[in-house]
Write an enzyme that holds these catalytic residues in place. Structure first.
Site, PDB file in Angstrom:
ATOM      1  N   ASP A  50       0.828  -1.189   0.000  1.00 28.05           N
ATOM      2  CA  ASP A  50       0.000   0.000   0.000  1.00 28.05           C
ATOM      3  C   ASP A  50       0.874   1.254   0.000  1.00 28.05           C
ATOM      4  O   ASP A  50       2.008   1.214   0.443  1.00 28.05           O
ATOM      5  CB  ASP A  50      -0.824  -0.029   1.289  1.00 28.05           C
ATOM      6  CG  ASP A  50      -2.059   0.799   1.186  1.00 28.05           C
ATOM      7  OD1 ASP A  50      -2.938   0.398   0.425  1.00 28.05           O
ATOM      8  OD2 ASP A  50      -2.126   1.843   1.863  1.00 28.05           O
ATOM      9  N   LYS A  72      -1.727   4.036  -4.457  1.00 30.12           N
ATOM     10  CA  LYS A  72      -2.173   5.030  -5.434  1.00 30.12           C
ATOM     11  C   LYS A  72      -1.384   4.874  -6.726  1.00 30.12           C
ATOM     12  O   LYS A  72      -0.165   4.768  -6.715  1.00 30.12           O
ATOM     13  CB  LYS A  72      -1.947   6.424  -4.862  1.00 30.12           C
ATOM     14  CG  LYS A  72      -3.129   7.338  -5.023  1.00 30.12           C
ATOM     15  CD  LYS A  72      -2.839   8.677  -4.361  1.00 30.12           C
ATOM     16  CE  LYS A  72      -4.063   9.156  -3.625  1.00 30.12           C
ATOM     17  NZ  LYS A  72      -3.794  10.335  -2.801  1.00 30.12           N
ATOM     18  N   MET A 187      -8.056  10.823   8.077  1.00 33.87           N
ATOM     19  CA  MET A 187      -8.593  11.193   6.756  1.00 33.87           C
ATOM     20  C   MET A 187      -9.453  12.453   6.854  1.00 33.87           C
ATOM     21  O   MET A 187     -10.459  12.574   6.155  1.00 33.87           O
ATOM     22  CB  MET A 187      -9.418  10.031   6.172  1.00 33.87           C
ATOM     23  CG  MET A 187      -8.583   8.785   5.926  1.00 33.87           C
ATOM     24  SD  MET A 187      -9.560   7.408   5.295  1.00 33.87           S
ATOM     25  CE  MET A 187     -10.115   6.664   6.826  1.00 33.87           C
TER      26      MET A 187
END
Ligand code: SAH
Length: 255
Positions: A50, A72, A187
């Site tokens: 990740d 990403k 987040m």
């Protein structure tokens, strides 16, 4: 009892071919990966990585270990979770020792539960090596204890990836404003203005201390502190990943 007859802790035992091990990588500094996590990387035949996992730790993988990047992508897209689940199952079925390597802890906003379920449905055995979650480590690295005996007797960790009032939000922000626990928001960079406004509207004091800690455990780590009614403006140039700590502990100067 003779200690030599005791089984080693499950997290330190050898990786089993054909199974998946979920490994929490900690917040970013390779020193904050657990010893058990490091041992798992050393043994892995394939690692699904990740973008928030400590990349330097991959140097401990065997040269023939296949590393699959599922963080990403260059255009800001992510490999869909369904595809990640499929990859875990495919590689385990091929008899490999599979490691799913994530930032922090896999079970704290890490989809570890979903991955476990997908593997279980496919008949693949899974186990988890817990990681040092950024929800505790980021405040700690900034000198903020999430509990402090004279100030607060608990902490609450929530996601701020959708704003208060959004139909996808399951959180009761006015209840959160009244918990009298430290509030830790992950987040939450994008919607910090909405979150702080909602907490204020629910009666949280304007001068409640807040700290925003970005890139904890990385050389670029920075923190911004300020009162609840000003923090969104003070921290407007902070970029993710960042953890926001709301409560008296965010105003502590320990030394
Ligand atoms: N499983 C992770 C959390 C994944 S959600 C854990 O347990 O830490 C991603 C969020 O984690 C980011 O948006 C940010 O809020 C937080 N985060 C992860 N790494 C961080 C870091 N190094 N510094 C600050 N926040 C971090």
């Amino acid at each position: 009892m003779d200690q030599s007859t005791e089984a080693p802790p499950a997290s330190l035992a050898a990786l089993v071919p054909g199974t998946v091990t979920l490994v929490g990588g900690g917040p970013g500094d390779p020193g904050l990966l657990t010893v058990a996590g490091l041992r798992a990387l050393e043994q892995a035949d394939v690692v699904l990585v990740d973008h928030l996992a400590p990349q330097e730790s991959l140097a401990h993988c065997r040269p023939d270990c296949e590393q699959i990047w599922v963080g990403k992508l260059p255009r800001g897209e992510f490999v869909p979770q369904e595809r990640i689940n499929e990859l875990l199952v495919e590689h385990a079925r091929a008899g490999r020792r599979v490691v799913r390597f994530k930032g922090g802890d896999n079970f704290v906003f890490g989809r570890g539960g979903e991955e476990w379920q997908a593997c279980a449905q496919a008949g693949i055995a899974v186990r988890v090596i817990p990681g040092v979650t950024s929800s505790v480590a980021a405040p700690a690295l900034a000198g903020i204890p999430v509990t402090h005996r004279s100030l607060v007797q608990g902490f609450t960790v929530v996601s701020g990836h959708v704003p208060p009032g959004d139909e996808r939000s399951q959180l009761d922000w006015s209840a959160l404003a009244r918990t009298r626990t430290t509030l830790v928001v992950l987040m939450g960079v994008k919607y910090l203005p909405e979150i702080t406004r909602e907490l204020r509207a629910a009666g949280m004091a304007a001068d409640t201390p807040v700290a925003v800690i970005a890139q904890a455990g990385h050389p670029q780590m920075r923190q911004v502190r300020g009162p609840l009614d000003q923090i969104a403006e003070l921290a407007q140039d902070v970029r993710p990943p960042a953890v926001t700590v709301i409560g008296e502990v965010a105003g502590l100067q320990l030394g």
